[in-house]
Design an enzyme around this catalytic site. Structure first.
Site, short mmCIF file in Angstrom:
data_model
loop_
_atom_site.label_atom_id
_atom_site.label_comp_id
_atom_site.label_asym_id
_atom_site.label_seq_id
_atom_site.Cartn_x
_atom_site.Cartn_y
_atom_site.Cartn_z
N HIS A 22 0.97 -1.20 0.17
CA HIS A 22 0.01 0.07 0.01
C HIS A 22 0.94 1.39 0.00
O HIS A 22 0.43 2.25 -0.33
CB HIS A 22 -0.91 -0.21 1.32
CG HIS A 22 -2.18 0.50 1.05
ND1 HIS A 22 -2.92 0.30 -0.20
CD2 HIS A 22 -3.27 0.72 1.75
CE1 HIS A 22 -4.00 0.72 -0.22
NE2 HIS A 22 -4.72 0.98 0.86
N ASN A 73 -7.15 6.00 3.69
CA ASN A 73 -8.52 6.32 3.40
C ASN A 73 -8.79 7.85 3.78
O ASN A 73 -9.96 8.32 3.61
CB ASN A 73 -9.50 5.40 4.12
CG ASN A 73 -9.24 5.26 5.59
OD1 ASN A 73 -8.58 6.05 6.35
ND2 ASN A 73 -10.29 4.69 6.27
N ASP A 98 -0.64 2.47 -5.34
CA ASP A 98 -0.57 0.96 -5.35
C ASP A 98 -1.82 0.72 -6.29
O ASP A 98 -2.83 1.18 -6.25
CB ASP A 98 -0.44 0.26 -4.28
CG ASP A 98 -1.88 0.31 -3.44
OD1 ASP A 98 -1.98 1.68 -3.12
OD2 ASP A 98 -2.49 -0.54 -3.00
N ASN A 119 -9.42 3.18 -1.78
CA ASN A 119 -9.88 4.12 -0.74
C ASN A 119 -9.11 5.54 -0.77
O ASN A 119 -9.78 6.70 -0.49
CB ASN A 119 -9.93 3.56 0.88
CG ASN A 119 -11.17 2.70 0.88
OD1 ASN A 119 -11.90 2.76 0.09
ND2 ASN A 119 -10.72 1.79 1.73
#
Length: 193
Positions: A22, A73, A98, A119
């Site tokens: 991530h 997020n 990513d 997100n």
């Protein structure tokens, strides 16, 4: 409006997440700052680590590199603050992130599009009011078997992936520099693949 680019690497803050899939976008920003010889500095009011640089050592290639202090997020808050503070329009924003739908190490540059369940991108769109900004998608591949994608992105790169990770991050940094120095179309023609 500014002629600089805002180049944002999405990820999660802290050492726990530093080497995870991530954080691919954040890894690219770290390398760009290292190349420019300008360490990222915490800007509490902007909720991000920031460096003002010239990419590729080329006059007129001004860029603001940034890594939000927030979790993925909630990335949109810092991105909105940065665009307002530096007076940067969406067409001079490059968000690096990513991408599950691309094989590991594949780079795709594009403008706009959906959030595709990401997100971080959803948060950026919600806070800046548009999805029409540049994106550098760093392929991380799909999770094996029935692994939950949310768990997969928070895992470190595999041993096999780590062998090529430095090379792929380097290539993604080259692509980001090309966007700032030569424009998105040039960068797409040379790095999409």
């Amino acid at each position: 409006m500014s002629d600089a680019w805002l180049v944002v690497g999405l990820g999660n803050p802290g050492p726990t997440y530093a080497g995870t899939r991530h954080n691919a976008g954040a890894m690219v920003v770290d390398l760009l700052a290292e190349r420019a010889g300008s360490p990222l500095k915490s800007q509490r009011k902007l909720r991000a680590d920031v460096a003002e640089v010239r990419l590729g050592g080329v006059p007129g290639s001004r860029a603001v590199l940034a890594k939000p202090h927030t979790y993925m997020n909630e990335s949109g808050g810092p991105v909105a603050l940065l665009t307002e503070f530096y007076k940067i329009e969406p067409d001079r924003l490059l968000v690096m992130h990513d991408e599950l739908d691309l094989p590991f190490g594949t780079i795709r540059l594009k403008v706009g599009g959906g959030d595709n369940g990401h997100n971080g991108l959803r948060s950026v769109r919600a806070r800046i009011g548009t999805g029409d900004y540049g994106r550098l998608r760093f392929g991380i591949g799909r999770p094996p078997g029935r692994m939950d994608p949310a768990a997969f992105v928070l895992k470190p790169f595999s041993t096999v992936e780590k062998r090529d990770l430095e090379l792929e991050v380097d290539r993604a940094a080259d692509a980001a520099e090309a966007v700032v120095v030569d424009g998105l179309v040039y960068a797409q023609n040379h790095y999409n693949g």
